[in-house]
Design an enzyme around this catalytic site. Sequence first.
Site, PDB file in Angstrom:
ATOM      1  N   THR A 293      18.533  44.896  67.434  1.00 38.02           N
ATOM      2  CA  THR A 293      18.422  43.437  67.439  1.00 38.02           C
ATOM      3  C   THR A 293      18.106  42.964  68.860  1.00 38.02           C
ATOM      4  OG1 THR A 293      20.042  43.363  65.677  1.00 38.02           O
ATOM      5  CG2 THR A 293      19.690  41.316  66.904  1.00 38.02           C
TER       6      THR A 293
ATOM      7  N   GLY B  91      34.067  39.698  62.047  1.00 40.22           N
ATOM      8  CA  GLY B  91      34.093  40.591  63.214  1.00 40.22           C
ATOM      9  C   GLY B  91      32.964  41.581  63.070  1.00 40.22           C
TER      10      GLY B  91
ATOM     11  N   CYS C  61      27.926  43.148  64.693  1.00 37.92           N
ATOM     12  CA  CYS C  61      26.742  42.281  64.675  1.00 37.92           C
ATOM     13  C   CYS C  61      27.035  40.783  64.823  1.00 37.92           C
ATOM     14  CB  CYS C  61      25.949  42.498  63.398  1.00 37.92           C
ATOM     15  SG  CYS C  61      25.105  44.078  63.369  1.00 37.92           S
TER      16      CYS C  61
END
Length: 406
Positions: free
Chosen positions: A116, A245, A248
């Site tokens: 990402t 949580g 990511c």
Amino acid sequence: MRIGVVGLGYVGIVTAVVLADHGNHVIGINRNRQKSEQLAKGIPPLHEPQLKELLNKNLRNFTFSTDYESLKDAEMVFLIVPTPTVKGKIDLSYITEASMKVSEVNKNAILVIKSTVVPGTAKMIAGRTGMVVVSNPEFTKEGSGVDDTAHPNRIIIGASDKQAGDAVESVWAFTKAPVLRTNNENAELIKYASNSFLAAKISFINEIANLCEKLPGCDVEVVAKGMGLDERIAPYFLKAGLGFGGSCFPKDTKALASFAKEKGERMSIVEAAIKVNSNRIDHVIAQAKEAAGRDLSGIRVGVLGATFKEGTDDLRESQALKLIQKLKKMGAAVTVYDPITKAIPIKGVGMAETKEKCIEGSDIVIVATEWKDFSDAGKYAGSRPIIDARRIAGQSGNIRSVGLGK
Ligand code: UDX
């Protein structure tokens, strides 16, 4: 195809076995020699359904190495290295370092960024390496990684080079998933927008849960069910609880908010989602105090669950751990039970061998992770209050459920 995969964490190893299972030869690169040796023997470094079986079934289709030289004949190289958020900002050093190393041994391969990364990264990497770079973000969830990778909802391919985009599309053709072809920047932003939207959905339902608690007769589970029947809303990611949580959502929401700020835009909904999420811990602690009728200093609190969600051994950004940390700070005597994790990185906290022992040795119990194993927690609680912060323990006796009006 000969495909390189650089970075063999959760997503990397899952991607590698799925690609190998569909007829490719995969060259897996990571920094840890021992990990490579274990993988070559068919021993995966982490627990994920189907991973071990697929790894062993396809061992002949793998080369594992710590040496980038092994990538010299690869036609395509996936970069699946971490992109952590450091002081609220994305750290691209692993991506830049790995891409430079690939370019030193093989400039002709198509470089595919699966990590990402903020919009503009692929272009920056293309400029630095002189390689053709395709953006191909992943949307797999831990606990169903293999299945999500082999049967995704969609494949996003961002490329300025049509041929390279076609090549990546053909690699994933076996999934038969809808494909969106676009430029690198859109592909990069789609990942952040998707994760932030899902995180916002969770924070939204958690605020509705807070309101439900003030309204006798209201139950967030029923409200969420009613909302989810509208196909525009859909029932997913509407489970109220202790908040999100994992590896990511926390990092991606923060990275998007700070990236937007740099560009002169405020992501106020994303910022609010982050704030609502961090308030979940205090909210549940307030419920525990109310149940105890006093502050928690000296109170024995049993916490059920340590991982960031059920079905994984992953503790990264776990809300349960944040809760435990805060309880300890308040002077509570904390004991934890988790079905998979037998040690946590917080000093001075006891680990119980069984959930029964954890409950029986406590004055108050908090269910912090949605393990199905905790659905019968009420059976062992006697007169102790249970704060069910994950809506998994049912509604009997002394159970106080998040999002349920009294
Ligand atoms: C997530 C995204 O779903 C995935 O697309 C992306 O690629 C990586 O991040 P993951 O972190 O594995 O996947 O977990 P997910 O199942 O999405 O759950 C994230 C967190 O949200 C967990 O802490 C979970 O407990 C919480 N959650 C999820 C809720 O509190 N309520 C929900 O309704 C759903």
